[in-house]
Design a protein around this motif. Structure first.
Motif, PDB file in Angstrom:
ATOM      1  N   GLU A  84      51.587  29.554 -34.451  1.00  0.00           N
ATOM      2  CA  GLU A  84      51.843  30.918 -34.927  1.00  0.00           C
ATOM      3  C   GLU A  84      50.629  31.489 -35.641  1.00  0.00           C
ATOM      4  O   GLU A  84      50.354  32.689 -35.567  1.00  0.00           O
ATOM      5  CB  GLU A  84      53.088  30.943 -35.825  1.00  0.00           C
ATOM      6  CG  GLU A  84      53.035  30.070 -37.075  1.00  0.00           C
ATOM      7  CD  GLU A  84      52.400  30.776 -38.263  1.00  0.00           C
ATOM      8  OE1 GLU A  84      52.312  32.018 -38.239  1.00  0.00           O
ATOM      9  OE2 GLU A  84      51.984  30.077 -39.202  1.00  0.00           O
ATOM     10  N   ARG A  95      48.331  25.505 -36.431  1.00  0.00           N
ATOM     11  CA  ARG A  95      49.681  26.003 -36.210  1.00  0.00           C
ATOM     12  C   ARG A  95      49.649  27.083 -35.113  1.00  0.00           C
ATOM     13  O   ARG A  95      48.864  28.031 -35.200  1.00  0.00           O
ATOM     14  CB  ARG A  95      50.261  26.582 -37.495  1.00  0.00           C
ATOM     15  CG  ARG A  95      50.442  25.553 -38.602  1.00  0.00           C
ATOM     16  CD  ARG A  95      51.350  26.094 -39.684  1.00  0.00           C
ATOM     17  NE  ARG A  95      50.858  27.347 -40.232  1.00  0.00           N
ATOM     18  CZ  ARG A  95      49.946  27.436 -41.205  1.00  0.00           C
ATOM     19  NH1 ARG A  95      49.423  26.337 -41.732  1.00  0.00           N
ATOM     20  NH2 ARG A  95      49.563  28.611 -41.655  1.00  0.00           N
ATOM     21  N   ARG A 121      57.868  32.554 -39.042  1.00  0.00           N
ATOM     22  CA  ARG A 121      58.835  31.476 -38.814  1.00  0.00           C
ATOM     23  C   ARG A 121      59.503  31.785 -37.476  1.00  0.00           C
ATOM     24  O   ARG A 121      59.942  32.907 -37.224  1.00  0.00           O
ATOM     25  CB  ARG A 121      59.865  31.410 -39.935  1.00  0.00           C
ATOM     26  CG  ARG A 121      59.279  31.075 -41.285  1.00  0.00           C
ATOM     27  CD  ARG A 121      60.397  30.781 -42.290  1.00  0.00           C
ATOM     28  NE  ARG A 121      61.341  31.899 -42.384  1.00  0.00           N
ATOM     29  CZ  ARG A 121      61.187  32.941 -43.192  1.00  0.00           C
ATOM     30  NH1 ARG A 121      60.132  33.006 -43.985  1.00  0.00           N
ATOM     31  NH2 ARG A 121      62.090  33.913 -43.212  1.00  0.00           N
ATOM     32  N   TRP A 122      59.573  30.791 -36.634  1.00  0.00           N
ATOM     33  CA  TRP A 122      60.045  31.036 -35.284  1.00  0.00           C
ATOM     34  C   TRP A 122      61.469  31.579 -35.248  1.00  0.00           C
ATOM     35  O   TRP A 122      61.851  32.281 -34.307  1.00  0.00           O
ATOM     36  CB  TRP A 122      59.934  29.754 -34.455  1.00  0.00           C
ATOM     37  CG  TRP A 122      58.513  29.380 -34.216  1.00  0.00           C
ATOM     38  CD1 TRP A 122      57.869  28.263 -34.682  1.00  0.00           C
ATOM     39  CD2 TRP A 122      57.524  30.124 -33.494  1.00  0.00           C
ATOM     40  NE1 TRP A 122      56.551  28.259 -34.290  1.00  0.00           N
ATOM     41  CE2 TRP A 122      56.313  29.390 -33.554  1.00  0.00           C
ATOM     42  CE3 TRP A 122      57.542  31.331 -32.797  1.00  0.00           C
ATOM     43  CZ2 TRP A 122      55.143  29.828 -32.950  1.00  0.00           C
ATOM     44  CZ3 TRP A 122      56.371  31.764 -32.196  1.00  0.00           C
ATOM     45  CH2 TRP A 122      55.195  31.021 -32.270  1.00  0.00           C
ATOM     46  N   ASP A 123      62.255  31.280 -36.276  1.00  0.00           N
ATOM     47  CA  ASP A 123      63.613  31.825 -36.301  1.00  0.00           C
ATOM     48  C   ASP A 123      63.626  33.302 -36.652  1.00  0.00           C
ATOM     49  O   ASP A 123      64.646  33.981 -36.497  1.00  0.00           O
ATOM     50  CB  ASP A 123      64.490  31.033 -37.275  1.00  0.00           C
ATOM     51  CG  ASP A 123      63.924  31.047 -38.703  1.00  0.00           C
ATOM     52  OD1 ASP A 123      62.753  31.446 -38.867  1.00  0.00           O
ATOM     53  OD2 ASP A 123      64.651  30.653 -39.622  1.00  0.00           O
ATOM     54  N   SER A 124      62.484  33.809 -37.150  1.00  0.00           N
ATOM     55  CA  SER A 124      62.411  35.239 -37.490  1.00  0.00           C
ATOM     56  C   SER A 124      61.292  35.932 -36.707  1.00  0.00           C
ATOM     57  O   SER A 124      60.797  36.977 -37.130  1.00  0.00           O
ATOM     58  CB  SER A 124      62.169  35.419 -38.997  1.00  0.00           C
ATOM     59  OG  SER A 124      60.936  34.815 -39.380  1.00  0.00           O
TER      60      SER A 124
END
Length: 301
Positions: free
Chosen positions: A10, A8, A68-71
């Protein structure tokens, strides 16, 4: 065979910044050791160390939190200030402690090794655990280990004289342009450290700790990941240049790039990270042995 699990992005990012954070914590530990041994551990340095190391500890804790990419922005707002505060206070503390321009001693080098290579081993293990795998599966350690061992030893013996020649050539070029060309700090410290116990501690870091940590990070993860995502040239040259840069020595830079390329070739050839680990360890061991011979029979005579 090598694991084809897609790491992953991230998690790989958190691994890299986690290693950098541990390096800064090690720098703090080394600075405090030198300040204490030189009787310069003032209240100002102590306060900066407490605040800086707490800030870096918080940043390190954040590297263990999945992103999480949205956060991502919220994660960065937690990690960034902690890392920045620790770095700025470390820079200030270096100005408050006199004598830091002198070459560090062996305890500081051991602390640096533990904070970089030691922390890397731990963080890589946690990284693999996050992906539901381990060292054997991820790095192909079960794939023809005897062949990997033999090729590792042979490659180290071949690349060693080449690396010595490249370093001598680089030093000659640097001297030609009046640029200071010195051997690595670790070598300088070993040359002035007669205590065999201290030399043994340095040998354990250089031969036992550094090879598996650096090979797992540079070849096992970064090199393999860049190849998987379609950047083979960056995988070869990017990781080789980065490997040489982290050793922070101009005289050995070209030689280390050559060594890194040879280690990457070994990993490609065998599919087993044991091969570059063994080659790296034997390379360091032969350098260490050559330094001992030079000190006792050449320089000493």
């Amino acid at each position: 065979m090598k694991c084809d699990l897609p790491w992953r992005p991230e998690a790989l990012l958190r691994l890299v910044v986690g290693v950098l954070t541990c390096v800064l914590l090690g720098a703090w530990a080394g600075l405090l050791w030198r300040a204490w041994s030189g009787e310069h551990l003032t209240w100002r340095v102590s306060l900066a160390a407490v605040v800086g190391m707490i800030a870096l500890g918080w940043a390190l804790r954040m590297t263990r939190q999945p992103i999480r990419w949205d956060s991502f922005r919220r994660w960065a707002l937690h990690f960034g200030p902690g890392f920045y505060v620790g770095l700025v206070l470390l820079s200030l503390a270096h100005q408050w402690v006199p004598g830091l321009e002198r070459r560090p001693g062996l305890p500081q080098l051991v602390l640096a090794g533990l904070s970089f290579q030691g922390a890397t081993l731990v963080l890589v293990t946690l990284f693999l655990r996050e992906h539901g795998t381990g060292w054997r599966e991820a790095f192909g350690l079960r794939l023809r280990p005897g062949r990997a061992l033999g090729l590792g030893v042979a490659t180290a013996c071949v690349i060693l004289p080449v690396a010595w020649a490249l370093q001598l050539l680089t030093m000659a070029v640097l001297h030609r342009f009046h640029y200071p060309a010195e051997v690595q700090v670790a070598v300088q410290v070993l040359q002035t450290t007669p205590d065999w116990r201290q030399q043994l501690a340095m040998a354990v870091v250089a031969i036992g700790l550094a090879p598996p940590a650096e090979e797992a990070l540079f070849r096992g993860l970064l090199f393999h990941t860049l190849q998987q995502v379609g950047y083979p040239r960056l995988a070869w040259w990017g990781t080789a240049l980065l490997f040489a840069l982290v050793h922070a020595n101009a005289a050995s830079f070209v030689a280390l790039v050559g060594l890194a390329l040879a280690l990457a070739w070994l990993y490609e050839r065998t599919g087993n990270l044991l091969a570059p680990i063994v080659a790296h360890a034997v390379f360091n061991a032969l350098n260490f042995a050559a330094l001992q011979v030079y000190q006792r029979w050449w320089a000493g005579g």
